[in-house]
Design a protein around this motif. Structure first.
Motif, PDB file in Angstrom:
ATOM      1  N   ARG A 163     -52.482  11.336 -12.490  1.00 55.74           N
ATOM      2  CA  ARG A 163     -53.006   9.995 -12.207  1.00 55.74           C
ATOM      3  C   ARG A 163     -54.261  10.064 -11.343  1.00 55.74           C
ATOM      4  O   ARG A 163     -55.201   9.299 -11.526  1.00 55.74           O
ATOM      5  CB  ARG A 163     -51.939   9.148 -11.515  1.00 55.74           C
ATOM      6  CG  ARG A 163     -50.880   8.643 -12.493  1.00 55.74           C
ATOM      7  CD  ARG A 163     -49.715   8.008 -11.776  1.00 55.74           C
ATOM      8  NE  ARG A 163     -50.076   6.825 -11.006  1.00 55.74           N
ATOM      9  CZ  ARG A 163     -49.285   6.290 -10.081  1.00 55.74           C
ATOM     10  NH1 ARG A 163     -48.117   6.811  -9.817  1.00 55.74           N
ATOM     11  NH2 ARG A 163     -49.664   5.208  -9.431  1.00 55.74           N
ATOM     12  N   ARG A 199     -55.834  -0.018  -8.707  1.00 58.41           N
ATOM     13  CA  ARG A 199     -55.025   0.293  -9.887  1.00 58.41           C
ATOM     14  C   ARG A 199     -55.870   0.183 -11.142  1.00 58.41           C
ATOM     15  O   ARG A 199     -57.001  -0.291 -11.096  1.00 58.41           O
ATOM     16  CB  ARG A 199     -53.816  -0.641  -9.957  1.00 58.41           C
ATOM     17  CG  ARG A 199     -52.899  -0.450  -8.756  1.00 58.41           C
ATOM     18  CD  ARG A 199     -51.595  -1.110  -8.931  1.00 58.41           C
ATOM     19  NE  ARG A 199     -50.809  -0.523 -10.008  1.00 58.41           N
ATOM     20  CZ  ARG A 199     -49.493  -0.623 -10.101  1.00 58.41           C
ATOM     21  NH1 ARG A 199     -48.822  -1.265  -9.168  1.00 58.41           N
ATOM     22  NH2 ARG A 199     -48.840  -0.095 -11.114  1.00 58.41           N
ATOM     23  N   ASP A 232     -52.266  -0.357 -16.181  1.00 62.41           N
ATOM     24  CA  ASP A 232     -51.013  -0.592 -15.443  1.00 62.41           C
ATOM     25  C   ASP A 232     -50.432  -1.970 -15.767  1.00 62.41           C
ATOM     26  O   ASP A 232     -49.247  -2.214 -15.535  1.00 62.41           O
ATOM     27  CB  ASP A 232     -51.243  -0.503 -13.926  1.00 62.41           C
ATOM     28  CG  ASP A 232     -51.620   0.902 -13.477  1.00 62.41           C
ATOM     29  OD1 ASP A 232     -51.353   1.853 -14.246  1.00 62.41           O
ATOM     30  OD2 ASP A 232     -52.177   1.047 -12.380  1.00 62.41           O
ATOM     31  N   TYR A 233     -51.289  -2.871 -16.267  1.00 63.35           N
ATOM     32  CA  TYR A 233     -50.850  -4.243 -16.549  1.00 63.35           C
ATOM     33  C   TYR A 233     -50.362  -4.398 -17.997  1.00 63.35           C
ATOM     34  O   TYR A 233     -50.006  -5.512 -18.409  1.00 63.35           O
ATOM     35  CB  TYR A 233     -51.997  -5.230 -16.274  1.00 63.35           C
ATOM     36  CG  TYR A 233     -52.378  -5.295 -14.802  1.00 63.35           C
ATOM     37  CD1 TYR A 233     -53.096  -4.265 -14.207  1.00 63.35           C
ATOM     38  CD2 TYR A 233     -52.012  -6.375 -14.020  1.00 63.35           C
ATOM     39  CE1 TYR A 233     -53.435  -4.308 -12.868  1.00 63.35           C
ATOM     40  CE2 TYR A 233     -52.349  -6.434 -12.673  1.00 63.35           C
ATOM     41  CZ  TYR A 233     -53.061  -5.395 -12.107  1.00 63.35           C
ATOM     42  OH  TYR A 233     -53.388  -5.432 -10.778  1.00 63.35           O
ATOM     43  N   PRO A 271     -47.243  -4.663 -11.826  1.00 63.00           N
ATOM     44  CA  PRO A 271     -48.155  -4.866 -10.688  1.00 63.00           C
ATOM     45  C   PRO A 271     -47.999  -6.255 -10.039  1.00 63.00           C
ATOM     46  O   PRO A 271     -47.638  -7.217 -10.701  1.00 63.00           O
ATOM     47  CB  PRO A 271     -49.547  -4.723 -11.312  1.00 63.00           C
ATOM     48  CG  PRO A 271     -49.337  -3.916 -12.530  1.00 63.00           C
ATOM     49  CD  PRO A 271     -47.983  -4.312 -13.047  1.00 63.00           C
ATOM     50  N   SER A 293     -46.371  -2.939  -6.590  1.00 63.92           N
ATOM     51  CA  SER A 293     -45.612  -3.352  -7.774  1.00 63.92           C
ATOM     52  C   SER A 293     -44.463  -4.247  -7.351  1.00 63.92           C
ATOM     53  O   SER A 293     -44.133  -4.334  -6.167  1.00 63.92           O
ATOM     54  CB  SER A 293     -45.023  -2.130  -8.480  1.00 63.92           C
ATOM     55  OG  SER A 293     -46.046  -1.308  -8.956  1.00 63.92           O
TER      56      SER A 293
END
Lengths: 180, 302
Positions: free
Chosen positions: A151, B279, B283-284, B227, B116
């Motif tokens: 990541r 982020r 991630d969404y 998130p 999150s």
């Protein structure tokens, strides 16, 4: 210096007293058993306090352990929140939170919480301690670190991830132990 | 004609003034408008975010103005150019990304899950409801429709379990006014509803504050972790300004303070925020998946 016979007598008495005291001090035997007894007492006190702490943690966190066993992870987190209200700063909550997050697959949160716990109480990585959690910490580190590095490669400069990575390296180092 | 002495005196005075004013960061230029999604009320939003806005003003060197916005009005106002930056929930982020090409800046951290969070379906500890399947024919209470962990996540959990909330529940309600998430939780606690769609963060905060006990409820199901609230910039915002804005958010620490009405105020504490994290848009994706499945904006089809 001496005005009369009384002064001389008084002075002689003083000298005699000092001499007798010095003699007593020199000839007095050293009571080794008393000293070692004090050390033993202290060790016993420490051991008792340690055992009491473990008994307390076991009893206080028993509901969380039961919930973990049942797979009731959200409830376990809420119970930990409740315990943290009563025992703020007790790092056993951080350790168990790390366990819950690991079971939830939230590896970065697990690493962060475990690092807090180990920094405050190294017993969690001491294989001789009843609080030993090396197996859990090892699993989190070995699964979490490769994922984190990937990541971070995708997001260089992400300071939150860098911090988690530092926590991971810290745990890795604690698991490895010091110079031998 | 001014004498040489007068000129030197003026020059020295100018240097002194520049030196004194240079001690503080200068704030000038056009006003930067920041839209903040209301949680409970506009007044509360302004109070929460006044220190953060003042901090951003200092960091950007531009006057900043906080604009409280109702969740339902957010997209319309954003599209109309009412503000340059916005603070909104993660569902609004994907709506604004899809329709307005908003730029992702930073995600807010709050509670045990950091940046999150999740949604849960809860029942009272003594409820006879043991699984999601048992919810058929029962009364349920949800949070507002645009709440990712107060509505969307739970709606999806039910669809995944083969339950259509529109058809299979006896009835479902959404509370009005402020503190909706707390009302949802109390709705079940006091027995007015059989089950509730509760954000995990609210359960955590209410437990921490002693309003509820961890033993009061059973969690029937918890959603995947998604998130939390997010800061974004309008697409026409200068890139340099957006980078500075993100940097300022990421640099915020628990001890960062600003002066408000003569008082030193902790910025994060005032805003109920633990910090910010950078982020990625991907991630969404989980929220996008949920919104598609639940036929909700920005993918709603009629």
């Amino acid at each position: 210096m001496f005005q009369d016979r009384f002064d001389r007598l008084l002075f002689a008495g003083l000298l005699l007293t000092v001499a007798v005291l010095a003699g007593l001090l020199i000839t007095a035997p050293i009571d080794a058993s008393h000293v070692s007894g004090r050390v033993m007492d202290r060790q016993l006190e420490q051991e008792m306090s340690y055992q009491a702490r473990i008994a307390f943690l076991t009893r206080r966190y028993q509901p969380v352990i039961v919930q973990l066993g049942q797979g009731a992870l959200p409830e376990a987190l809420l119970t930990l929140e409740e315990i943290s209200r009563d025992l703020p700063g007790e790092v056993h909550s951080d350790l168990l939170r790390g366990d819950v997050f690991f079971r939830m697959g939230q590896l970065d949160r697990a690493l962060t919480n475990l690092a807090v716990a180990v920094r405050q109480n190294p017993d969690y990585v001491d294989s001789a301690s009843p609080l030993n959690q090396r197996q859990l910490i090892d699993a989190v580190v070995s699964q979490g670190m490769p994922q984190l590095r990937d990541r971070l490669r995708a997001q260089p400069g992400n300071r939150s991830l860098e911090q988690v990575l530092k926590d991971g390296y810290y745990l890795q180092s604690r698991l490895a132990g010091g110079c031998e | 004609m001014p004498t040489r002495f007068t000129l030197i005196a003026i020059l020295v005075s100018l240097f002194v003034i520049m030196g004194v004013t240079g001690c503080d960061k200068t704030v000038s230029g056009p006003v930067v408008r920041i839209g903040y999604m209301n949680c409970n009320s506009a007044a509360e939003t302004l109070q929460r975010f006044k220190p953060l806005t003042a901090y951003l003003s200092e960091q950007l060197g531009r006057p900043c103005e906080a604009v409280p916005v109702d969740t339902q009005d957010f997209e319309e106002q954003f599209a109309a150019g009412a503000f340059d930056f916005g603070h909104f929930n993660s569902l609004l982020y994907i709506i604004l990304k899809e329709n307005q090409d908003v730029q992702l800046l930073a995600t807010e951290k709050r509670g045990q899950f950091g940046s999150s969070t999740a949604g849960a379906i809860i029942v009272r500890r003594d409820s006879s409801i043991q699984s999601l399947a048992d919810l058929r024919g029962k009364r349920m209470i949800y949070g507002p429709q645009l709440a990712p962990t107060g509505y969307l996540a739970q709606y999806n959990l039910m669809l995944d379990a083969g339950i259509d909330p529109e058809r299979d529940l006896d009835y479902y309600a959404i509370p009005r006014g402020s503190f909706k998430h707390e009302k949802v939780i109390y709705g079940v606690y006091f027995g007015a509803f059989d089950a509730a769609a509760a954000p995990v963060l609210d359960l955590e905060i209410m437990t921490r504050e002693g309003k509820i006990s961890a033993n009061d409820f059973r969690v029937l199901a918890q959603s995947e972790i998604i998130p939390y609230c997010t800061f974004g910039a309008a697409k026409n915002v200068d890139e340099e300004l957006a980078v500075k804005f993100r940097q300022a958010l990421l640099e915020l620490g628990p001890d960062t303070t600003v002066t408000i009405d003569g008082e030193q105020v902790k910025v994060l504490k005032a805003a109920w925020i633990d910090g910010f994290e950078q982020r990625e848009d991907r991630d969404y994706d989980l929220i996008r998946k949920m919104a598609r499945r639940a036929n909700m904006p920005p993918y709603q089809e009629f």
